[in-house]
Design an enzyme around this catalytic site. Sequence first.
Site, PDB file in Angstrom:
ATOM      1  N   HIS A  18      13.172  27.471 -33.908  1.00 27.31           N
ATOM      2  CA  HIS A  18      14.474  27.684 -34.543  1.00 27.31           C
ATOM      3  C   HIS A  18      14.233  28.472 -35.839  1.00 27.31           C
ATOM      4  O   HIS A  18      13.116  28.470 -36.384  1.00 27.31           O
ATOM      5  CB  HIS A  18      15.114  26.366 -34.991  1.00 27.31           C
ATOM      6  CG  HIS A  18      15.227  25.294 -33.953  1.00 27.31           C
ATOM      7  ND1 HIS A  18      16.002  25.407 -32.835  1.00 27.31           N
ATOM      8  CD2 HIS A  18      14.691  24.047 -33.894  1.00 27.31           C
ATOM      9  CE1 HIS A  18      15.945  24.279 -32.145  1.00 27.31           C
ATOM     10  NE2 HIS A  18      15.151  23.433 -32.758  1.00 27.31           N
TER      11      HIS A  18
ATOM     12  N   CYS B 294      14.557  17.745 -34.838  1.00 30.24           N
ATOM     13  CA  CYS B 294      13.712  18.822 -35.363  1.00 30.24           C
ATOM     14  C   CYS B 294      14.432  19.608 -36.464  1.00 30.24           C
ATOM     15  O   CYS B 294      13.888  19.832 -37.545  1.00 30.24           O
ATOM     16  CB  CYS B 294      13.288  19.751 -34.234  1.00 30.24           C
ATOM     17  SG  CYS B 294      14.617  20.208 -33.097  1.00 30.24           S
TER      18      CYS B 294
END
Length: 333
Positions: free
Chosen positions: A219, A139
């Site tokens: 994130h 990711c």
Amino acid sequence: MIKVSINGYGTIGKRVADAVLKQPDMELVGVAKTSPNYEAMVAFKRNMRIYVPEENKEKFISAGIEPAGNISDMIEESDVIVDATPNGVGAEYKKIYVEKGKPALFQGGEKSNVGEISFSALCNYDEAIGKKYVRVVSCNTTAMLRTICTTSKVSPVKKVRGTVIRRAADPKEYKKGPINALVPDPASVPSHHAKDVNTVLKDLDIVTMAVISPTNLMHVHLLDMETEREVRREEILEQLLSTPRIVVVPGKAGINSTAELVELARDLGRERNDMPEVMVFEDSVQTKGKEVFLMYAVHQESIVVPENVDAVRAVSGMSKSIDLTNASLGIRK
Ligand code: NAD
């Protein structure tokens, strides 16, 4: 129709399975589950075929799930296997895929040598076409590569210094932490993200540092990129705005956090609150001479889903399909 199966029906696997169901040129053979938990029950109720380890068949039958066969049968019946098993397990399964002559995708938790190529749709799509074993990068790496390769369209990026603020766990992972600390990951330089970016952009000078934060939503990355020539903020913004899988979050939207981004996904009625786009905060995009600064958020559970769909077509020898994937998944641009 490309017959696709999903080995490892967890956070990534269940999303890729749903994405496959939406593709006009793909058929979902089924999904592999090792235990008859709630995820297996929901998949079964949704009429997905469930393939299980031979020795666990009885457990599934007792739980009311009639298996379609064992995992080996599933691999046999597939044209492409998307392996989304936990880190390291995919490498073990690779032996079976090779033995049965089946193309397969692996995820970013596997070592890069599991695939013939590490894949980023916006950076090296064409190189993956016709390969048999492709690793879709993690990711964080997917987000960094999308951003770097997009900036490179304005002027080639020569150097990157990046900070990754990592979510501690996915929302379902109740046993993971920390809950009261910021943890350098690792407390040395560089973090592994730079090395992973180099699996795709081999010559890029990149150093990253990472900190784990007690959050489970997304994130956040802070990037400082150096380009070949001096660039203007407007040029960078224009490129970001016109690139698929990147959204520029307008300053005037009043979105200041990952919490509000996930609320946006909820308000938009996105399935599972998913947000596969890199969400760039408009006001963070700044330039100074040859330097470009920006901050963006990454929805770790869904960002790699479109890349997995593209990579299924790549290993099937089909040409670039970013637009088809985006349209089928309702991804902006
Ligand atoms: P997960 O734990 O949510 O899912 C893994 C699934 O595989 C589980 O359902 C588990 O039961 C199943 N499984 C375990 N052993 C198996 C076996 N032997 N055979 C078949 N199935 C088995 O993990 P995840 O978060 O979906 O991660 C999968 C991969 O994707 C990893 O490489 C990870 O690094 C990568 N990835 C994860 C994220 C994320 O944020 N979760 C993002 C990008 C990439």
